[in-house]
Write an enzyme that holds these catalytic residues in place. Structure first.
Site, PDB file in Angstrom:
ATOM      1  N   TRP A  17       9.899   7.704  51.298  1.00 23.76           N
ATOM      2  CA  TRP A  17      10.894   8.000  50.271  1.00 23.76           C
ATOM      3  C   TRP A  17      12.150   7.201  50.614  1.00 23.76           C
ATOM      4  O   TRP A  17      12.534   7.130  51.781  1.00 23.76           O
ATOM      5  CB  TRP A  17      11.181   9.509  50.288  1.00 23.76           C
ATOM      6  CG  TRP A  17      12.060   9.951  49.168  1.00 23.76           C
ATOM      7  CD1 TRP A  17      13.419  10.162  49.224  1.00 23.76           C
ATOM      8  CD2 TRP A  17      11.660  10.240  47.828  1.00 23.76           C
ATOM      9  NE1 TRP A  17      13.874  10.556  47.995  1.00 23.76           N
ATOM     10  CE2 TRP A  17      12.821  10.615  47.117  1.00 23.76           C
ATOM     11  CE3 TRP A  17      10.430  10.206  47.159  1.00 23.76           C
ATOM     12  CZ2 TRP A  17      12.789  10.957  45.771  1.00 23.76           C
ATOM     13  CZ3 TRP A  17      10.404  10.555  45.816  1.00 23.76           C
ATOM     14  CH2 TRP A  17      11.574  10.919  45.141  1.00 23.76           C
ATOM     15  N   HIS A  47       8.810  14.993  55.953  1.00 23.81           N
ATOM     16  CA  HIS A  47       8.235  14.719  54.629  1.00 23.81           C
ATOM     17  C   HIS A  47       7.534  13.356  54.591  1.00 23.81           C
ATOM     18  O   HIS A  47       7.437  12.713  53.547  1.00 23.81           O
ATOM     19  CB  HIS A  47       9.321  14.812  53.550  1.00 23.81           C
ATOM     20  CG  HIS A  47       9.927  16.186  53.477  1.00 23.81           C
ATOM     21  ND1 HIS A  47       9.476  17.154  52.612  1.00 23.81           N
ATOM     22  CD2 HIS A  47      10.914  16.748  54.198  1.00 23.81           C
ATOM     23  CE1 HIS A  47      10.177  18.261  52.801  1.00 23.81           C
ATOM     24  NE2 HIS A  47      11.061  18.042  53.755  1.00 23.81           N
ATOM     25  N   HIS A  51       2.089  15.860  53.426  1.00 20.89           N
ATOM     26  CA  HIS A  51       2.907  16.934  54.004  1.00 20.89           C
ATOM     27  C   HIS A  51       3.076  18.091  53.031  1.00 20.89           C
ATOM     28  O   HIS A  51       2.794  17.969  51.837  1.00 20.89           O
ATOM     29  CB  HIS A  51       4.269  16.385  54.416  1.00 20.89           C
ATOM     30  CG  HIS A  51       5.136  16.016  53.253  1.00 20.89           C
ATOM     31  ND1 HIS A  51       5.021  14.840  52.564  1.00 20.89           N
ATOM     32  CD2 HIS A  51       6.116  16.714  52.628  1.00 20.89           C
ATOM     33  CE1 HIS A  51       5.896  14.812  51.582  1.00 20.89           C
ATOM     34  NE2 HIS A  51       6.569  15.940  51.585  1.00 20.89           N
ATOM     35  N   ASP A  53       5.781  21.010  51.511  1.00 23.45           N
ATOM     36  CA  ASP A  53       7.184  21.406  51.329  1.00 23.45           C
ATOM     37  C   ASP A  53       7.271  22.926  51.417  1.00 23.45           C
ATOM     38  O   ASP A  53       6.485  23.640  50.780  1.00 23.45           O
ATOM     39  CB  ASP A  53       7.684  21.022  49.922  1.00 23.45           C
ATOM     40  CG  ASP A  53       8.022  19.552  49.793  1.00 23.45           C
ATOM     41  OD1 ASP A  53       7.945  18.801  50.780  1.00 23.45           O
ATOM     42  OD2 ASP A  53       8.392  19.154  48.659  1.00 23.45           O
ATOM     43  N   HIS A  57      13.247  23.829  51.930  1.00 23.17           N
ATOM     44  CA  HIS A  57      13.585  22.448  51.561  1.00 23.17           C
ATOM     45  C   HIS A  57      14.677  22.439  50.472  1.00 23.17           C
ATOM     46  O   HIS A  57      15.571  21.590  50.475  1.00 23.17           O
ATOM     47  CB  HIS A  57      12.312  21.756  51.050  1.00 23.17           C
ATOM     48  CG  HIS A  57      12.414  20.285  50.817  1.00 23.17           C
ATOM     49  ND1 HIS A  57      13.264  19.449  51.496  1.00 23.17           N
ATOM     50  CD2 HIS A  57      11.722  19.480  49.959  1.00 23.17           C
ATOM     51  CE1 HIS A  57      13.106  18.209  51.071  1.00 23.17           C
ATOM     52  NE2 HIS A  57      12.190  18.198  50.142  1.00 23.17           N
ATOM     53  N   HIS A 163      10.706  20.885  41.799  1.00 26.04           N
ATOM     54  CA  HIS A 163      10.560  21.503  43.123  1.00 26.04           C
ATOM     55  C   HIS A 163      11.088  22.936  43.111  1.00 26.04           C
ATOM     56  O   HIS A 163      10.455  23.854  43.645  1.00 26.04           O
ATOM     57  CB  HIS A 163      11.363  20.715  44.166  1.00 26.04           C
ATOM     58  CG  HIS A 163      10.651  19.528  44.732  1.00 26.04           C
ATOM     59  ND1 HIS A 163      10.715  18.284  44.175  1.00 26.04           N
ATOM     60  CD2 HIS A 163       9.859  19.399  45.833  1.00 26.04           C
ATOM     61  CE1 HIS A 163      10.007  17.440  44.910  1.00 26.04           C
ATOM     62  NE2 HIS A 163       9.477  18.089  45.919  1.00 26.04           N
ATOM     63  N   GLU A 175       2.196  17.188  49.141  1.00 24.34           N
ATOM     64  CA  GLU A 175       2.536  15.848  48.637  1.00 24.34           C
ATOM     65  C   GLU A 175       1.906  14.764  49.513  1.00 24.34           C
ATOM     66  O   GLU A 175       1.572  15.008  50.668  1.00 24.34           O
ATOM     67  CB  GLU A 175       4.062  15.682  48.625  1.00 24.34           C
ATOM     68  CG  GLU A 175       4.732  16.661  47.673  1.00 24.34           C
ATOM     69  CD  GLU A 175       6.243  16.705  47.779  1.00 24.34           C
ATOM     70  OE1 GLU A 175       6.909  16.946  46.762  1.00 24.34           O
ATOM     71  OE2 GLU A 175       6.774  16.531  48.897  1.00 24.34           O
TER      72      GLU A 175
HETATM   73 ZN   LIG Z   1       8.306  16.829  50.603  1.00 21.55          ZN
END
Ligand SMILES: [Zn+2]
Length: 210
Positions: A17, A47, A51, A53, A57, A163, A175
């Protein structure tokens, strides 16, 4: 029994990311340099790659990853495929799919998998993901876990609401799935995030059993 590994390899080549710290995985003890053993250390965002979440988060008082219920992370899952024309997964495209809502875990395979986005080191902003109204639809259907074949369940331009809707309802988000070789259908999922105490997420090894 066929085991399909749907996890991303973790290395310095793993797509990240934008802004996330680089993956550092290196040995600090080396047999070839006279040490008795090889031992590596790792530094990366939780992340990174495949992974989970946790609610923490996005919510200061949310559950941490080490307390997530394992009975949600293991069990029957449905892989649903959206074809190339679908750029976002919203309530109306979900509605058009034949989905068995008795299975409360769902994984979305999208065009991300067709172009093997998780295998490409360069981050892809145009990935397919779930909209906020799509997230609400899943919550209404009592989904407990949702997975996606890129690094975020939410679209790059508006990831937050998706989210928050899911995590607020206690839906576990998975994810960074590699679904290139997975067909739509029903499987057993085994996904076990590392038990990182107090963390907002954790890398996981995820497999489907056909
Ligand atoms: Zn994540």
């Amino acid at each position: 029994m066929k085991i399909i590994d749907i996890s991303m390899p973790v290395s310095s080549e793993t797509p990240l990311w934008p802004g996330d710290p680089k993956v550092e995985l290196a040995r600090y003890s080396k047999i070839e340099e006279g040490d008795g053993v090889n031992v590596s250390r790792i530094s990366m965002s939780v992340h990174t790659g495949t992974h989970v979440d946790a609610p923490y988060h996005f919510f200061q008082k949310g559950a941490k990853v080490d307390t997530l219920p394992l009975d949600v992370l293991i069990g029957k899952v449905q892989v649903v495929y959206f074809d190339d024309g679908i750029e976002e997964i919203n309530a109306s495209v979900i509605e058009k799919q034949k989905i068995n809502w008795d299975i409360n875990r769902i994984i979305f395979k999208t065009h991300n998998s067709i172009r093997r986005a998780v295998e490409n080191q360069e981050f892809d902003r145009n990935y397919v993901a779930l909209t906020a109204d799509g997230a609400e639809y899943l919550v209404d259907k009592n989904i407990r876990l949702v997975g996606i074949d890129y690094l975020s369940i939410g679209l790059f331009t508006r990831p937050i609401k998706t989210h928050k809707i899911l995590l607020k309802a206690g839906v576990i988000i998975l994810e960074g799935l590699n679904l290139a070789d997975v067909s739509a259908g029903e499987y057993e999922l085994i996904c076990l995030p590392v038990k990182l105490v107090g963390a907002d997420g954790a890398p996981a090894r995820a497999v489907l059993i056909a």
